[in-house]
Each structure stands twice: as structure tokens, then as C-alpha cells.
Design a protein around this motif. Structure first.
Motif, short mmCIF file in Angstrom:
data_model
loop_
_atom_site.label_atom_id
_atom_site.label_comp_id
_atom_site.label_asym_id
_atom_site.label_seq_id
_atom_site.Cartn_x
_atom_site.Cartn_y
_atom_site.Cartn_z
N GLY A 100 19.12 -1.57 2.83
CA GLY A 100 18.69 -0.17 2.80
C GLY A 100 17.83 0.30 3.94
N ALA A 101 17.53 -0.56 4.90
CA ALA A 101 16.64 -0.17 6.00
C ALA A 101 17.39 0.63 7.07
CB ALA A 101 16.00 -1.39 6.63
N ARG A 102 16.67 1.55 7.71
CA ARG A 102 17.11 2.11 8.97
C ARG A 102 16.55 1.22 10.06
NH1 ARG A 102 19.60 4.91 6.03
NH2 ARG A 102 20.11 7.12 6.14
N VAL A 103 17.36 0.91 11.06
CA VAL A 103 16.93 0.01 12.12
C VAL A 103 17.03 0.73 13.46
CG1 VAL A 103 17.22 -2.24 13.21
CG2 VAL A 103 17.71 -1.96 10.77
N SER A 104 15.98 0.57 14.27
CA SER A 104 15.88 1.25 15.55
C SER A 104 15.52 0.24 16.63
CB SER A 104 14.79 2.34 15.46
OG SER A 104 14.72 3.10 16.63
N ALA A 123 0.83 -1.21 0.00
CA ALA A 123 0.00 0.00 0.00
C ALA A 123 0.86 1.26 0.00
CB ALA A 123 -0.93 -0.01 1.21
N VAL A 124 1.93 1.25 0.77
CA VAL A 124 2.83 2.41 0.78
C VAL A 124 3.50 2.58 -0.58
CG1 VAL A 124 4.99 3.30 1.73
CG2 VAL A 124 3.20 2.46 3.27
N ALA A 125 3.93 1.47 -1.17
CA ALA A 125 4.54 1.55 -2.50
C ALA A 125 3.56 2.16 -3.50
CB ALA A 125 4.98 0.17 -2.95
N GLU A 126 2.30 1.75 -3.44
CA GLU A 126 1.29 2.27 -4.36
C GLU A 126 0.99 3.74 -4.06
OE1 GLU A 126 -1.25 2.67 -7.46
OE2 GLU A 126 0.22 1.08 -7.07
N ALA A 127 0.94 4.10 -2.78
CA ALA A 127 0.70 5.50 -2.42
C ALA A 127 1.80 6.40 -2.97
CB ALA A 127 0.58 5.64 -0.90
N ILE A 128 3.05 5.96 -2.86
CA ILE A 128 4.16 6.73 -3.40
C ILE A 128 4.05 6.82 -4.91
CG2 ILE A 128 6.67 6.72 -3.73
CD1 ILE A 128 6.88 5.49 -0.91
N GLN A 130 1.40 6.75 -6.67
CA GLN A 130 0.28 7.64 -6.99
C GLN A 130 0.58 9.10 -6.68
OE1 GLN A 130 -3.22 6.26 -4.94
NE2 GLN A 130 -3.26 4.28 -6.00
N GLY A 131 1.69 9.35 -6.01
CA GLY A 131 2.05 10.71 -5.66
C GLY A 131 1.31 11.26 -4.46
N VAL A 132 0.89 10.40 -3.54
CA VAL A 132 0.24 10.89 -2.33
C VAL A 132 1.23 11.82 -1.61
CG1 VAL A 132 -0.70 10.26 -0.08
CG2 VAL A 132 -1.22 8.86 -2.09
N PRO A 133 0.83 13.05 -1.34
CA PRO A 133 1.78 14.02 -0.79
C PRO A 133 2.34 13.60 0.56
CG PRO A 133 -0.21 15.12 -1.58
CD PRO A 133 -0.49 13.65 -1.58
N GLY A 134 3.66 13.73 0.69
CA GLY A 134 4.30 13.60 1.99
C GLY A 134 4.68 12.21 2.43
N ILE A 135 4.46 11.17 1.61
CA ILE A 135 4.76 9.81 2.04
C ILE A 135 6.21 9.48 1.69
CG2 ILE A 135 4.11 7.39 1.91
CD1 ILE A 135 2.02 9.32 3.16
N LEU A 136 7.03 9.27 2.72
CA LEU A 136 8.45 9.00 2.53
C LEU A 136 8.76 7.52 2.43
CD1 LEU A 136 9.92 11.48 5.17
CD2 LEU A 136 9.66 11.86 2.70
N LEU A 161 9.80 -2.81 0.39
CA LEU A 161 9.60 -1.53 -0.29
C LEU A 161 10.77 -1.20 -1.21
CD1 LEU A 161 7.65 0.88 -0.53
CD2 LEU A 161 8.91 1.96 1.35
N GLY A 162 11.93 -1.74 -0.90
CA GLY A 162 13.10 -1.51 -1.73
C GLY A 162 13.45 -0.04 -1.83
N ASP A 163 13.86 0.38 -3.04
CA ASP A 163 14.29 1.77 -3.22
C ASP A 163 13.13 2.70 -3.59
OD1 ASP A 163 13.77 0.99 -5.81
OD2 ASP A 163 15.82 1.28 -6.55
#
Length: 388
Positions: free
Chosen positions: A190-194, A114-119, A121-127, A163-165
Motif C-alpha cells: 500500500g505504500a507510495r514510493v518516490s 505516533a502518526v497512527a495515534e495522531a490519526i 485521536q483525530g488530529v486535524p489534517g494528518i493523512l 502504518l497499514g491502512d
């Protein structure tokens, strides 16, 4: 390129991400910042902010579980993600990581898609996406459903980094439940880990830092504490210069003394404001309760709790976090604004495009009034003012 109209925004106080510059005219072209001028150039539409207003980089929130009446776990879809982002924009957030708390693997897969598709689609602000769990300590679950915690398997590295790149992936895990090499494998993809929701005495946290872990999720909350003879996760986060830490400055999750200690030890360059926000933020229905994995979550003021009183995320906005950090957490306004934009952008490796007001950067801006309320926002050059 953005199709937003070119324009100029002027303010008496412009904060560039690190310092106040005084009055400036910020020129926006093609969704980016073209110039910071002493006076507005002719020929472009002009938006003049009222006296006392502040123009600052738009806020970057790394931990957004929901908003607008929806939770990502309940509805992992591009439409829900767009609704969440729109709800948080009213609180000054112009870029965010939709956050999935611990859930079963098919839900993780759906959320990543869903995040990949939102990006796309150009949903504003999704990093990108923040996956908070399910590889957490059962001793420190917080509001996470213990039945949804999981044991790490060989295929989970690929699952978490699916999600990849296409965007940023942030993974929160308890270092002690991750097999050796797990963090290194995630970072390599490529992930940030916390570190978060951990009962570790500090040794696994330090080993994970050596593998590339670099963050602490909601510092002080749902993690082992610093004691006289054991550093715990809190001690590692406060004492190791490799750690960036998110913190929930809402007056409920962390006391003001602890906020001040974190600010002094980590500084604005490593301490990051986050909301850990749930569905009620920006909910047009104004619902006082919602359900999380079958448990009723109740809102009283800006405090969210489960049936046993456990804090269940927050009803915080980033503007609210900035106000609290600057008034109660011992930070200057400049420091609080840095913690809300440039520092999270830097940790994500995006500080070459967001988090500053400088030529070439995205036209992601927040306009604050004298009381640090949100007067308006600008996302990729698209301006939205309060009330319209």
C-alpha cells in the motif's frame, strides 16, 4: 462526521480544484461540502469573504519535517504532530504528511506509531507519514546525516509500511540502493514510493518505475542531473509520464528557469508543490537557529542552511510556494493552485475526498486575499480566520 457548525462561505472567486468558477456560495454540512450555489441558502450562518478574495481547496503538503518549533525526528509524538499541523495551517495547509528524514530504525518505528495515534485521536489534517530515508545514496545525502543512512534488510518492508491502512505511507528511497523487488513489495503493502537522494544514472530509476515507483522527491535537489549523455534521475523524472514530482518553489532550492521547465514538461497534473519545511515555520519563539543531528541550522530570511552552506529544508509555507510558482515559475494561478491541492491528492489516491470544492468532498478550504496571503482556512468544516 464533524461536529463543526453548518455554514455558508461566499466568495467572488471560487477555484474548484481545476478552474475558477466565479462567485459561488459553498454550503458546508457535517464537515463536508454539501453544495455550490449561485446564492447562499437561507437559515445558515454566512461567512462572506471580502472583495477579491479567493476560496480554493486547502493545500496538501507531502513533505513536512517540522513546524511550530519542533521536528518530527526530535519528537515523534502525537502532540508534536498536532503542533506541526497547526503551524502549517496558517500557511494554507489543511492536509499533510509529517515527514521523518533518515534516522535509526527505532525512531522510524516510533514515528509510525505516533502518526497512527495522531490519526486515531483525530488530529486535524494528518493523512499518514512520509519516510524520507534512511535508504538513500551516501553520494547524495543533502542535509541527511550519513551516519543514519542504512542498508535495506528483509524486515524493512514491514517496518516502513507499519502504518497499514490507518493512513497513507510515502517512502522516499534511492532506487540504486534498494534490492530488486523492494519497490514492488512496498507497493504491494500500500505504500507510495518516490525516488530521492539518488546518484543513479537513470537505469535503477526506470527499473523501479516498472516495479511501481511513481514519484520523484524534491525534483532537481539531491539527485543526479540530466547531462548530454546520461539522463540521471532528473532526466527520468522529466521524461517519463509515469512520474509525479514534488518541487520546492522557494527561490532557493530550484531556479525559476528550472521551475518553468518542470511545469512545461510535467504540467500541473504531475508537478506538486511541497515545502520540505523545518521547525522554524510557524515557530512562536521566532528562533533563527535549531539543531539537526548535532549540526546547527541557521535561518537567514527564508533560507535554511547547515554549517557548510548545504540547504537544510526550508522555511516555506504552501501559500508562499503558490505565490512563487505563479509569479516566478511560469504557472498560471489556476495551475499553481492545482499543484498545491488536487495533484498531490490525486497521486496519493485521495482525490475522491480532498483537493476539490465539490459536493461530498471534505470541507478543507483555504481563503486567500488579493495578494494570495492566507485570510483563513477551513479543516473538516472548522473555520479559522487570520488573527483568530
Amino acid at each position: 462526521m464533524s461536529d463543526s457548525p453548518d455554514r455558508v462561505i461566499t466568495a467572488e472567486r471560487v477555484f474548484d480544484g481545476e478552474r475558477f468558477l466565479g462567485a459561488r456560495a459553498v454550503v458546508l454540512r457535517g464537515g463536508r461540502i454539501a453544495d455550490l450555489a449561485e446564492a447562499p441558502p437561507p437559515g445558515l450562518p454566512l461567512l462572506r469573504l471580502p472583495p477579491g478574495a479567493i476560496l480554493a481547496p486547502g493545500f496538501v503538503d507531502l513533505q513536512v519535517n517540522g513546524g511550530g518549533g519542533v521536528l518530527l525526528n526530535d519528537d515523534p509524538s502525537p502532540a508534536a504532530i498536532a503542533r506541526i499541523a497547526a503551524a502549517h495551517r496558517s500557511g494554507g495547509t489543511t492536509a499533510l504528511l509529517p515527514t521523518l528524514i533518515s534516522d535509526h530504525r527505532p525512531v522510524i518505528r516510533a514515528a509510525v506509531a505516533a502518526v497512527a495515534e495522531a490519526i486515531a485521536q483525530g488530529v486535524p489534517g494528518i493523512l499518514g507519514i512520509h519516510l524520507e530515508g534512511p535508504f538513500l545514496s551516501p553520494r547524495r545525502p543533502g542535509i541527511h546525516d550519513p551516519a543514519r543512512l542504512a542498508v535495506f534488510t528483509e524486515g524493512d518492508v514491514a517496518l516502513l509500511t507499519g502504518l497499514g491502512d490507518r493512513g497513507v505511507t510515502l517512502v522516499t528511497l534511492a532506487p540504486e540502493v534498494a534490492p530488486p523487488g523492494t519497490v514492488a513489495a512496498l507497493v504491494a503493502r500500500g505504500a507510495r514510493v518516490s525516488a530521492g537522494h539518488t546518484a543513479d544514472d537513470g537505469s535503477a530509476f526506470r527499473a523501479a518505475l516498472d516495479e511501481g515507483l511513481s514519484g520523484a522527491t524534491h525534483l532537481f535537489n539531491a539527485m543526479s542531473q540530466l547531462t548530454a549523455r546520461e539522463e540521471g534521475a532528473v532526466g527520468v523524472a522529466l521524461g517519463d509520464p509515469r512520474v509525479f514530482a514534488g518541487i520546492i518553489a522557494d527561490g532557493h532550492h530550484v531556479g525559476d528557469t528550472a521551475l518553468g521547465i518542470a511545469r512545461r514538461l510535467l504540467g500541473p497534473d504531475r508537478l506538486m508543490l511541497v515545502t520540505d519545511a523545518m521547525a522554524p515555520v510557524g515557530d512562536p519563539a521566532g528562533n533563527a537557529t535549531f539543531t539537526l543531528f548535532g549540526r546547527a541550522i541557521t535561518r537567514r530570511g527564508d533560507r535554511l542552511t547547515g554549517p557548510d552552506g548545504t540547504l537544510a529544508g526550508s522555511a516555506l509555507t504552501m501559500a508562499g510556494a503558490v505565490r512563487h510558482m505563479a509569479s516566478r515559475g511560469g504557472a498560471s494561478l489556476a495551475e499553481a493552485l492545482t499543484m498545491a491541492a488536487l495533484t498531490p491528492a490525486r497521486w496519493l489516491g485521495l482525490d475522491d475526498r480532498i483537493g476539490r470544492i465539490a459536493p461530498g468532498f471534505a470541507a478543507d478550504l483555504v481563503m486567500l486575499d488579493r495578494d494570495l496571503g492566507v485570510h483563513g482556512t477551513c479543516v473538516r468544516g472548522d473555520v479559522m480566520m487570520r488573527g483568530g
